[in-house]
Enzyme design. Structure first.
Site, PDB file in Angstrom:
ATOM      1  N   LEU A  18       6.919  -4.486   3.485  1.00 50.16           N
ATOM      2  CA  LEU A  18       6.177  -3.381   2.889  1.00 50.16           C
ATOM      3  C   LEU A  18       4.766  -3.903   2.656  1.00 50.16           C
ATOM      4  CD1 LEU A  18       8.417  -1.768   0.088  1.00 50.16           C
ATOM      5  CD2 LEU A  18       7.440  -0.610   2.069  1.00 50.16           C
ATOM      6  N   ASP A  19       3.769  -3.093   2.964  1.00 49.17           N
ATOM      7  CA  ASP A  19       2.392  -3.510   2.708  1.00 49.17           C
ATOM      8  C   ASP A  19       2.195  -3.814   1.235  1.00 49.17           C
ATOM      9  OD1 ASP A  19       1.683  -3.052   5.376  1.00 49.17           O
ATOM     10  OD2 ASP A  19       1.185  -0.959   4.973  1.00 49.17           O
ATOM     11  N   THR A  20       1.202  -4.609   0.934  1.00 44.24           N
ATOM     12  CA  THR A  20       0.893  -4.976  -0.446  1.00 44.24           C
ATOM     13  C   THR A  20       0.662  -3.742  -1.312  1.00 44.24           C
ATOM     14  OG1 THR A  20      -0.115  -6.996   0.391  1.00 44.24           O
ATOM     15  CG2 THR A  20      -0.632  -6.416  -1.872  1.00 44.24           C
ATOM     16  N   SER A  79       2.007  -0.803  -0.928  1.00 45.32           N
ATOM     17  CA  SER A  79       3.166   0.088  -0.916  1.00 45.32           C
ATOM     18  C   SER A  79       4.195  -0.415  -1.913  1.00 45.32           C
ATOM     19  CB  SER A  79       3.773   0.162   0.480  1.00 45.32           C
ATOM     20  OG  SER A  79       2.841   0.709   1.394  1.00 45.32           O
TER      21      SER A  79
END
Length: 194
Positions: free
Chosen positions: A41-43, A45
């Protein structure tokens, strides 16, 4: 014995155990050795992240060839239209690829949703809306790119489900172990009784 951990990744946490230098990492929340994230998961998100020590399961959960559905709750800027939802569902041309068909629906703000730190940036005269978007891919920043392309930039992105694994009642930063029976149920595989 296989370990499977469900974690509610908070905003601003990097999906790695090694130090980042700028952001908290998984090691700041999960004191379990030899487990690895099945996907990322992106930072910026939030939400469900599955970690395991089983390489085969990690591959099954993360690799696009398995087409495992992932559901995201997405807060977008503006009142999303049925036309935009239909475009998201049919597939969006992002320039470098066209997304696979998805399931996109307008939803109310999810019940029991926690306050994000830092809070989402709101504009006084622009409303926001929530959608549930289920995709079977997972390319870099795909959901954000999809909503932006349809004219509704993502303000907040929370992964709520991966296949049969759900975020459920985990608060941000909390994790729980999944027992063998639950895993077998979700993956529809026989329980190893050894």
């Amino acid at each position: 014995m296989r370990q499977v951990i469900l974690f509610n990744k908070p905003y601003g946490v990097v999906c790695q155990f090694s130090p980042d230098g700028r952001h908290p990492t998984l090691k700041d929340f999960i004191p379990i050795a030899d487990i690895y994230a099945a996907g990322r998961l992106d930072t910026d998100s939030e939400g469900l992240l599955i970690l395991t020590d089983d390489g085969r399961l990690q591959h099954q959960l993360a690799h696009p060839m398995h087409k495992l559905p992932k559901t995201y709750w997405v807060q977008v800027e503006g009142e999303i239209t049925d036309t935009a939802l239909q475009t998201l569902a049919q597939g969006v041309d992002l320039g470098d690829f066209v997304t696979q068909p998805a399931c996109a629906e307008h939803i109310a703000e999810p019940a029991g949703l926690w306050t994000r730190t830092p809070p989402v940036r709101y504009r006084k005269h622009i409303p926001t809306s929530w959608i549930a978007l289920t995709i079977t891919e997972g390319k870099n920043r795909q959901v954000r790119r999809m909503t932006a392309k349809t004219g509704y930039p993502t303000l907040r992105l929370i992964r709520a489900r991966i296949g049969g694994f759900i975020l459920d009642q985990l608060a941000p930063g909390q994790y729980r172990s999944v027992d063998a029976n639950e895993i077998a149920n979700i993956l529809q595989e026989p329980v190893n009784r050894r």
